[in-house]
Design an enzyme around this catalytic site. Sequence first.
Site, short mmCIF file in Angstrom:
data_model
loop_
_atom_site.label_atom_id
_atom_site.label_comp_id
_atom_site.label_asym_id
_atom_site.label_seq_id
_atom_site.Cartn_x
_atom_site.Cartn_y
_atom_site.Cartn_z
N ARG A 1 52.33 68.91 51.92
CA ARG A 1 53.09 69.55 53.02
C ARG A 1 54.53 69.04 53.10
O ARG A 1 55.09 68.88 54.17
CB ARG A 1 52.37 69.35 54.36
CG ARG A 1 51.04 70.08 54.47
CD ARG A 1 50.39 69.81 55.81
NE ARG A 1 49.94 68.42 55.91
CZ ARG A 1 49.63 67.81 57.04
NH1 ARG A 1 49.75 68.45 58.19
NH2 ARG A 1 49.22 66.55 57.04
N GLU A 2 55.12 68.82 51.94
CA GLU A 2 56.48 68.29 51.92
C GLU A 2 57.47 69.20 52.65
O GLU A 2 58.37 68.72 53.34
CB GLU A 2 56.94 68.09 50.47
CG GLU A 2 56.19 67.00 49.71
CD GLU A 2 54.98 67.50 48.96
OE1 GLU A 2 54.54 66.83 48.01
OE2 GLU A 2 54.45 68.59 49.32
N HIS B 1 40.63 84.97 74.16
CA HIS B 1 42.07 85.00 73.92
C HIS B 1 42.34 85.64 72.57
O HIS B 1 41.63 85.40 71.60
CB HIS B 1 42.66 83.58 73.94
CG HIS B 1 44.10 83.54 73.52
ND1 HIS B 1 45.10 84.09 74.27
CD2 HIS B 1 44.70 83.05 72.41
CE1 HIS B 1 46.26 83.94 73.65
NE2 HIS B 1 46.05 83.31 72.52
N CYS C 1 45.82 86.86 69.92
CA CYS C 1 47.27 86.71 69.75
C CYS C 1 47.76 87.51 68.55
O CYS C 1 46.97 87.94 67.71
CB CYS C 1 47.67 85.24 69.60
SG CYS C 1 46.86 84.32 68.32
N HIS D 1 55.80 79.78 70.87
CA HIS D 1 56.19 79.56 69.48
C HIS D 1 57.66 79.19 69.34
O HIS D 1 58.11 78.88 68.24
CB HIS D 1 55.88 80.81 68.65
CG HIS D 1 54.44 81.18 68.67
ND1 HIS D 1 53.46 80.42 68.08
CD2 HIS D 1 53.80 82.23 69.26
CE1 HIS D 1 52.29 80.98 68.28
NE2 HIS D 1 52.46 82.08 68.99
#
Length: 764
Positions: A16-17, A645, A647, A698
């Site tokens: 995850r660089e 929920h 999204c 977000h």
Amino acid sequence: MTTAHILGFPRIGAQRELKFALERYWRDGASADAERALVDTGRALRAEHWRIERDAGLDCVTVGDFAWYDHVLTTLAHVGGLPRRFGFDAHALTLADYFAAARGNAAQPAMEMTKWFDTNYHYLVPEYSPATTFGPGVEWLFDEVREARALGHRAKAALVGPLTLLWLGKARDGLVERLALLPRLVPAYRALLARLREAGVDWVQIDEPIFSLDLPDAWRDAARPTYEALAPGAPKLLVATYFDDASEHAALLKALPVAGLHIDLVRADAQLDAFVADYPADKVLSCGIVDGRNVWRNDLDRSLARLAPVRDALGERLWVATSCSLLHVPVDLAHEPRLDEELKTWLAFAAQKTREVAALRDALVKGRAAVAAEFDDAAAAAAARRTSARIHNPLVKRRVAALTDADARRASTYSVRAAAQRARFGLPLLPTTTIGSFPQTPEIRRARAAFKQGVLDHLGYLEAMREQVRIAIDKQLAYGLDVLVHGEAERNDMVEYFGELLWGFAITSNGWVQSYGSRCVKPPLVYGDVYLPEPMTVGWASYAQSLSAKPVKGMLTGPVTMLQWSFVRDDQPRATTALQIALALRQETLDLEKAGIGMIQIDEPALREGLPLKARERAAYLDWAVRAFGIAASGVADDTQIHTHMCYSEFGDILPSIAALDADVISIETTRSNMELLDAFETFDYPNEIGPGVYDIHSPRVPDADEIERLILLALERIPAQRLWVNPDCGLKTREWRQVDAALAAMVDAAKRVRQKVEEAVPA
């Protein structure tokens, strides 16, 4: 010679660089030093990914699959098409400008975000108006071409195609038809392609996944003139379709003036015959035979048998490929030292899939004997997986077989349940709540890391998490929220957490995939029959409820979302796996209810995402998806309130199915669309309660009470006050407490203002 290639490689890095570099850049205020570090990280990742592709034996590397945040946004940057409201100079666009469009800034909210077709990747939605223009954009793609050539690679460029780019956008400010912008967009693409040819690029992959959809005639009719305009002066063009069957467009696609087509044989194997028949002699056909969306190892012998007749028919014009970009799978299985060894032999991540593609090419060109060891190993793994006892649980199979229609329905109608719930909870008009998670702070991450490393014992970890629950409850009471949550401090991910506790799931160490921007998820692997050995959430919910007289919601992830956000076994129908998960969740809801939890939220954010791309297949999917939710939710009493929920969704075409879920309360994400999603409720009388999001979680931007009040009032134009809830768009895991504190205080303030207005408007 038959060519081996992939449609794209994951961009985040094996460790995850890119995620960490992005977060450092944002944290450091986009300083010059931070930008240099970010650019260096991107360059190093591209070089490493091209090395993997070359070492696997691919005939070319793919450039243009890298993006700092999102490849749709990057394509807009290439053609000067970012939203005009930001006021950016398209040709002089900076990284700071690019990220402002993605994340918002003090002056403008972020671009809307939604799911990339039926995947769990999110793209930024282009905004088109009558004033939209296109033209020269950033130089990033050409920089990447130069980097690849400097490293000695043969580079194939990849771009989102012009038709798909327009299709994915939204018309605004009076624009009636997005296709009206095509005459402006095509010249920008033509100039971009001409420059790629001048840069020495031989092939450009033009991604047009919309040809896997049921396209309106106007969009089909636009294809030929578009590519007739693009082809002259361009490199050889490979138009790529994926994610579903494109055979209904086969004649149209085969007639395009391009050098090749790509089709997805993993999701739509049957389409091959429609393309091979009378295939033009001047085109290559790229067959996506290695799954770009799932992690199971390829059955190489089976794939070879499928491709051999195509090789006989097309010769070297057959290309071997992944079904789609490998963006959707983890980077490298080599980074999984703790994964069960037997299970590991059944898997292939992106690095392994590049080799599978090359091995199939070698077998086609040189014969199976040339790669016999790889093929024999794959065959042994496939046989072992088919017969492994760990996959099958007879008890689970019997329970699924015994399910009845009554098991998927609540005992009473909504009106009866609503009366019982009002009597139990006594909530005010426009009740306020959150979606579930609160910030995953450095303290939480340190405690989790210490526990995993053995530095912190189990009791110490539990106490650290209980302290975070206390903090979350205290803060919610201070805000004045009406319905509370425990904050999910103990959960690293809303799917992985349950995957760790359910039998039939396995968890990776580094199986990360990009969800959006710097947000990465680590989908569990569903390898066998699913079973609940013991309660998963009861202890946390009960402890949180003990801290307040206000109701605390139990929080579960629904069966369809568990399915959609996992890598799912491919040896039985997905519907069967969904029912297995639903049965496990049903037991958990009953355990929560028995412990005194009166509100239980079963999140299904991925329900719309799972909808098949083809209209003819949707009814069957919705039938089993709704049934799975019903199985999970319907065992409880009338006065237990079930929330759900969702999204990133366009709901209009599935509102009847959402209503059929029969959740007492549904919360949905609506802020970025300025409540546009609620337009569908003007023509569909949704019977139950609903909480449209009023705070975009977000973006780091914090709304004030006036802004939230405006959104609540917009919602009231469509939803009666007696059935309206007030909540953020989504969970708050990725935000900081300072942002959450301000936003939720503003949300409660706004709800109180509107509540007072509504109550004052009602005659005494």
